[in-house]
Design a protein around this motif. Sequence first.
Motif, PDB file in Angstrom:
ATOM      1  N   GLU A 173      13.341   5.520 -31.382  1.00 35.15           N
ATOM      2  CA  GLU A 173      13.042   6.937 -31.550  1.00 35.15           C
ATOM      3  C   GLU A 173      14.019   7.561 -32.539  1.00 35.15           C
ATOM      4  OE1 GLU A 173      10.714   8.953 -29.634  1.00 35.15           O
ATOM      5  OE2 GLU A 173       9.839   6.984 -29.288  1.00 35.15           O
ATOM      6  N   HIS A 174      13.611   8.636 -33.175  1.00 38.59           N
ATOM      7  CA  HIS A 174      14.486   9.340 -34.111  1.00 38.59           C
ATOM      8  C   HIS A 174      15.255  10.456 -33.410  1.00 38.59           C
ATOM      9  CE1 HIS A 174      11.784   8.106 -37.762  1.00 38.59           C
ATOM     10  NE2 HIS A 174      12.402   7.096 -37.195  1.00 38.59           N
ATOM     11  N   ASN A 175      15.566  10.256 -32.142  1.00 36.43           N
ATOM     12  CA  ASN A 175      16.121  11.362 -31.345  1.00 36.43           C
ATOM     13  C   ASN A 175      17.334  12.022 -31.979  1.00 36.43           C
ATOM     14  OD1 ASN A 175      14.209  10.995 -29.469  1.00 36.43           O
ATOM     15  ND2 ASN A 175      15.467   9.771 -28.063  1.00 36.43           N
ATOM     16  N   GLY A 176      18.241  11.183 -32.526  1.00 38.64           N
ATOM     17  CA  GLY A 176      19.461  11.722 -33.126  1.00 38.64           C
ATOM     18  C   GLY A 176      19.189  12.508 -34.393  1.00 38.64           C
ATOM     19  N   LEU A 177      17.989  12.411 -34.876  1.00 38.15           N
ATOM     20  CA  LEU A 177      17.634  13.128 -36.099  1.00 38.15           C
ATOM     21  C   LEU A 177      16.862  14.409 -35.806  1.00 38.15           C
ATOM     22  CD1 LEU A 177      16.592  10.168 -38.438  1.00 38.15           C
ATOM     23  CD2 LEU A 177      18.704  11.493 -38.464  1.00 38.15           C
ATOM     24  N   ASP A 178      16.798  14.784 -34.528  1.00 39.34           N
ATOM     25  CA  ASP A 178      16.064  15.997 -34.159  1.00 39.34           C
ATOM     26  C   ASP A 178      16.523  17.174 -35.007  1.00 39.34           C
ATOM     27  OD1 ASP A 178      14.483  14.829 -32.337  1.00 39.34           O
ATOM     28  OD2 ASP A 178      15.517  15.619 -30.555  1.00 39.34           O
ATOM     29  N   GLY A 179      15.583  17.800 -35.646  1.00 37.45           N
ATOM     30  CA  GLY A 179      15.924  18.970 -36.453  1.00 37.45           C
ATOM     31  C   GLY A 179      16.444  18.626 -37.833  1.00 37.45           C
ATOM     32  N   LYS A 180      16.770  17.356 -38.073  1.00 39.39           N
ATOM     33  CA  LYS A 180      17.309  16.981 -39.385  1.00 39.39           C
ATOM     34  C   LYS A 180      16.281  16.266 -40.256  1.00 39.39           C
ATOM     35  CE  LYS A 180      22.113  16.306 -37.916  1.00 39.39           C
ATOM     36  NZ  LYS A 180      23.226  15.333 -37.837  1.00 39.39           N
TER      37      LYS A 180
END
Lengths: 325, 274
Positions: free
Chosen positions: A3-10
């Motif tokens: 998942e791209h969770n750490g990229l939320d909003g980025k």
Amino acid sequence: MAEHNGLDGKLMSIGEAVERFVADGSQICVGGFTINRNPMAAVYEIARRRIKDLHLVAHSNGQALDLLVGAGCVRRLDIAYGGNGRFAPTCIRFRKAVERGEVLVEDYTNNMMSLRFLAGALGVPFIPSKSGLGTDVVERSGFPPELRGEKGIPCEKVIVIDDPFGHADDEVVLLPALTPDVSIIHAQQVSTDGTVRIKGLTFADLEQCKASGAVIVTCEEIVPEDYLRLDPDQNALPPFLVDAVVVAPYGAHPTAVRYFYDYDPVHLNHYKAVAKDDEQWAAYLEEWVYGVESWDAYLDKIGGAQLAHIRANTVAGYAPGLDRR
Amino acid sequence: MSKPQKSAAGGAAAAAPGAAAAPVYTPREMMAIAAGRFIKDGDVLFAGTGVAMLAATVAKRIHAPQAHIFFETGGIGPRLEELPMAVADPRVMAFSNLNAGLVEAFSYVANRRLHTIAFLGAAQIDRFGNMNSTVIGDYLHPKVRFSGSGGACDAGSLASGFIVFMQHGVQKFVEKLDYLTTPGWLTGGDSRQHAGYRRGGPIAVVTNLCVLKFDEVTHEMYLAERYEGVTPEHIQENTGFPLDVSRATVAEPPDAEELRILRDEVDPQRLILG
């Protein structure tokens, strides 16, 4: 793919990233060096949006510099070098713009510009250097006095002083720190938590990003967080420095990205030919900048076969035997 | 300058009757070989673009396999299996000792433990080896704009010494520079030291006609070696300031093996040889 969770909003499109972080009059810096790893997808987007009056601060960003200047996006330049290797010993639209007085140029050197970014990154107002004593780089200023004190313009270009530690005959050049509004770089990989990996030379990308108020990273691919954590020695920037991540395969074309593709001699030669003539240059901008709606459309115009020709060899990192004439 | 080029290329055959046919070569090939001869095995070399890259590559193949070549971009000690055509070419990153960035690269240029020799080019040079790579005409309203310093001013300021490549001509070898980008011997004598430099300065200028060096005391340029078939008068005519030609010898022409390596191995596409 995790998942791209750490990229939320980025994680965003190049259009969103430019919309959010680059405005008329911004002071910007771009990563890469002449024909390597210039963030061209972002540069074409800036040109497409007809953003104006940029203050571009650069060491030797050949292709990005020339496109931004040639598209009329730049009013002021702090620069060390405007050239593009054998394709343009002096960048062609840059040269025309300076000779016509369309941009103001403050000349520094590569070492000076790198140190100015480093000073900005470290939060010191200036940094000393031994480069340029007795030269016009130190003696002459390209910015008129009335600009001094404006945002992003230091009160002096440089200041030469005796070594304050008192060594005889030892003058130093004090360089003003740079703290650009935004830094835009193109990297090979960004992980799902936003860590950035650059393969090959980092140029001054890291200092630039650390000195800037915002950081946009365009990248060839997103990879799982665990993959970049397996070998953290190879990583370039931590997630907490990155504001926008844009997936842009071939996002540095026609400049090279180690292990992904070489520079594109066909497009660079075409660029060189049309840049020499104002009418042909205007037609180039219509065809390649304003007339394409996205980076995908740009790549479609370059064509799959040409992108295959410049594809990097897995071991060498470039395209061995590529016809570079 | 087509006439001296032809005589330089054909001179060897005329000068050595009865010997095996001497190789024919171009001025640019002679430049690369002449400059490469300044490189000693084990030297640490800062290479710019163009002929500099060629000289460094050819020397490494011929007589200085242990020379260490690095680039201002941060490419340190690449094997150079293919010729790079810019200092940021991905070829300077392949099979290198390490890949770094600009700040690291300049710490090798300036490092007091290292004997770093830089290879540079410019648009104009004066008699003390100061160079211009910024503008022709008035700085604020230039007639011609060039690339600017890049790392040239830094190498001229910080390295242990530098070697210059120039095409010979009165527009390039000038009495007064339009803009002083890279410090040479400044106004000659010990002026460089008084300006605050700890070391460095130009060692030689390699042109399409000859090799020039600098007097040890006055630091004025003089003719050290002329290529075969090129007269001192022709060199003076193409130099915009008076040149001491009294110390000149004739440069050893490239041999067949040097030319073979240069043409077949180093620059087979003639990217820089032209």
